[in-house]
Design an enzyme around this catalytic site. Structure first.
Site, short mmCIF file in Angstrom:
data_model
loop_
_atom_site.label_atom_id
_atom_site.label_comp_id
_atom_site.label_asym_id
_atom_site.label_seq_id
_atom_site.Cartn_x
_atom_site.Cartn_y
_atom_site.Cartn_z
N ASP A 139 4.89 20.09 -21.67
CA ASP A 139 4.71 18.70 -21.28
C ASP A 139 4.20 17.90 -22.48
OD1 ASP A 139 4.46 17.09 -18.50
OD2 ASP A 139 2.93 16.41 -19.92
N ILE A 140 4.91 16.81 -22.79
CA ILE A 140 4.49 15.98 -23.92
C ILE A 140 3.15 15.32 -23.58
CG2 ILE A 140 5.11 14.02 -25.39
CD1 ILE A 140 8.04 14.58 -24.75
N GLU A 166 8.60 13.87 -18.67
CA GLU A 166 8.36 14.36 -20.02
C GLU A 166 8.08 15.86 -20.01
OE1 GLU A 166 6.44 12.43 -18.21
OE2 GLU A 166 4.30 12.74 -18.61
#
Lengths: 278, 283
Positions: free
Chosen positions: B115-116, B158
């Site tokens: 996950d960004i 994301e």
């Protein structure tokens, strides 16, 4: 929490908790899949039944068992139906071709691979009511050391470990032996080597496993773990043919070397368990 | 024919309409399907939107034409349009396949969920177009960090996921760390004047060997590790510790000592003995 628990603090580690009448129960297990564990369970059961014993094979390889395939038996009612209350336990027990009884898990059992406490309780309850009806109960467990396997093994007084001479099978067998010794404080594990190419190879392998255990595991242990060699099953094309035909060896080719070795194994298992349990 | 009002016929070159009556199956087949009876406008419009796909002329081979349309639609239904990665549907399909394989083979397969970090901030500060550029750059980077046999997917938003089949336990953290580092080194140009940097948090879990898991259980375990990575300050890798016993090199050495140091001829002899006895039994 997850499919695999952390065994040290797990109650599967304590065999005493598990089952009161476990003296007649034998867990058939293996370090690795595909070594013939289910084949051994089914054919050993048939050989034991031939000796006049009342035998039950319980598929404890929840959701993954091939027992139905080996026996060419596709029962409508399974352990899963008993767990969910859809069927009565008696109705889930089927007569297998070899003259023994089977109780299959059913594919719905996949979800139980998490082994929630209530599933364990259900399982134990079922075992308690089943075991008195038989002389020997074989638990066909899954391969490896998942918590399902450890739990199933914890319900048994004896462990019969199936391995083949192949290096990966031996490494996994050794790993399983270590875990069973450490977590269940087992003093002995019975070993049968399948697909042996020469007479004596199986004995040599068990001896080798014992030597490694003595050197790396037993050296500081108060409970040295002893391996008991129960026999070799020779590599035999009759086995493959029987499996293809979905028959037991006793039906397909009763005189073949593998069938003879299983008859010998049955006699050893009987004397080990019946004496033990008496 | 072809006058279905639900179709966006205006998006489709008129020339194709003329070839609507080519049969797809052979004329002798009673179940013959005529291209003209099919409403292909939406499908064609979707495919022609993608400059990389070239539809063959329907008159040359109606079968090839239909096949190309079907293949194109399958491809579209498995990919995330923004990043070109596998979408969640495709990923779940692959994950299920791995679950079946692992249950039987005991192979070591790692699932990573990534996950960004602070992605919302990127969107809020630089706008959604910048956000899209970041997603694209990170996707490219993720794919470059893994082997061709691995699958990277956009899980949603994301969040990304990767399946790494045949990944030994000791390699898992190395691969994940490489991904984390590569993402942190990206310079993403979002406008002529602005370059931004992002980091990624990674959680991983191996498939339980010999046990048939489920997509939910497996992703849940990887998610738990991702949560740990986020809680520990982000830009980190956490991989679930595998329980089990390691068999040491010394133990293995002793276990197979007889194979290595025994009579070198005996291995071959044993091998041929099996073959001989098998031959005798078989004939």
């Amino acid at each position: 929490m997850s499919e695999v628990s952390n065994p040290p603090q797990d109650d599967t580690a304590d065999p005493v908790l598990a089952l009161k009448s476990r003296s007649k129960v034998i867990a058939v297990t293996s370090g690795k899949g595909g070594v013939g564990k289910t084949f051994v369970s089914a054919n050993l059961a048939s050989a034991l039944a031939k000796r006049g014993l009342r035998v039950l094979v319980l598929d404890a390889d929840l959701g993954l068992a091939n027992l139905d395939v080996v026996l060419n038996l596709y029962p409508k009612i399974t352990l899963h139906d008993v767990f969910t209350g859809k069927s009565k336990l008696e109705d889930a027990i089927y007569k297998a071709p070899g003259g023994f009884s089977v109780l299959l898990a059913g594919s719905g059992m996949v979800e139980y691979s998490r082994l929630a406490p209530e599933v364990r309780d259900d399982f134990l309850r079922i075992m308690e009511s089943l075991v008195p009806n038989y002389d020997i109960v074989l638990l066909d467990t899954g391969a490896g050391i998942s918590d399902v396997v450890l739990f199933a093994v914890s319900m048994a007084s004896e462990v019969l470990l199936v391995a083949t001479p192949e290096p990966t099978a031996l490494t996994d067998a050794y790993a399983t032996i270590k875990v069973l010794g450490a977590q269940q404080k087992r003093q002995s594990i019975r070993v049968v080597i399948n697909q042996v190419s020469r007479t004596g190879d199986g004995t040599a392998i068990t001896t080798q496993l014992q030597q490694v255990l003595d050197r790396f595991v037993n050296k500081d242990s108060e409970h040295p773990l002893k391996l008991i060699h129960m026999g070799d099953i020779p590599a035999d094309t009759a086995v493959r043919q029987a499996i293809m035909k979905r028959q037991l060896l006793a039906q397909a080719d009763p005189g073949c070397p593998a069938a003879l070795s299983i008859t010998q194994l049955a006699s050893k298992v009987e004397s080990a368990v019946i004496k033990h349990g008496a | 024919m072809g006058k279905d009002t639900s179709c966006r016929a205006r998006d489709v070159p008129a020339v194709i309409h003329r070839h609507y009556s080519y049969p797809v199956a052979s004329a002798t087949d009673s179940s013959v399907i005529r291209l003209g009876d099919l409403r292909l406008d939406d499908a064609r419009a979707l495919l022609e939107h993608d400059p990389s796909s070239v539809l063959p002329a329907p008159e040359a081979s109606p079968v090839e034409y239909m096949q190309t349309i079907l293949d194109g639609l399958c491809e579209l239904s498995l990919r995330d349009p923004l990043t070109g990665l596998s979408n969640r549907r495709h990923f779940n399909h692959l994950l299920n396949r791995e679950i079946e394989a692992v249950a039987r083979s005991g192979e070591s397969v790692l699932l990573l969920i990534m996950d960004i970090d602070h992605f919302k901030k990127v969107n809020d500060t630089y706008g959604h177009h910048a956000g899209d550029l970041v997603l694209q750059a990170v996707s490219k980077c993720l794919e470059a960090c893994v082997r061709p046999m691995d699958t990277v997917s956009r899980f949603g938003g994301e969040e990304f996921a990767a399946i790494l089949p045949n990944c030994p336990a000791t390699f898992g953290p190395v691969v994940a760390e490489r991904i984390r580092e590569a993402v942190s080194e990206l310079s993403i140009v979002v406008s002529p004047t602005e370059t931004i940097h992002v980091t990624i948090s990674i959680g991983g879990a191996f498939a339980p060997e010999w046990v048939r898991s489920t997509i939910e259980l497996w992703t849940e375990r990887a998610d738990e590790q991702l949560y740990r990575a986020k809680s520990a300050g982000r830009n980190r890798v956490f991989i679930e510790e595998q329980h089990g016993v390691a068999v040491s090199a010394d133990e293995k050495g002793m276990l197979f000592g007889h194979l290595l140091f025994g009579d070198p001829a005996s291995g071959d002899a044993a091998g041929s003995a099996v073959t001989d006895s098998e031959m005798n039994r078989a004939y």
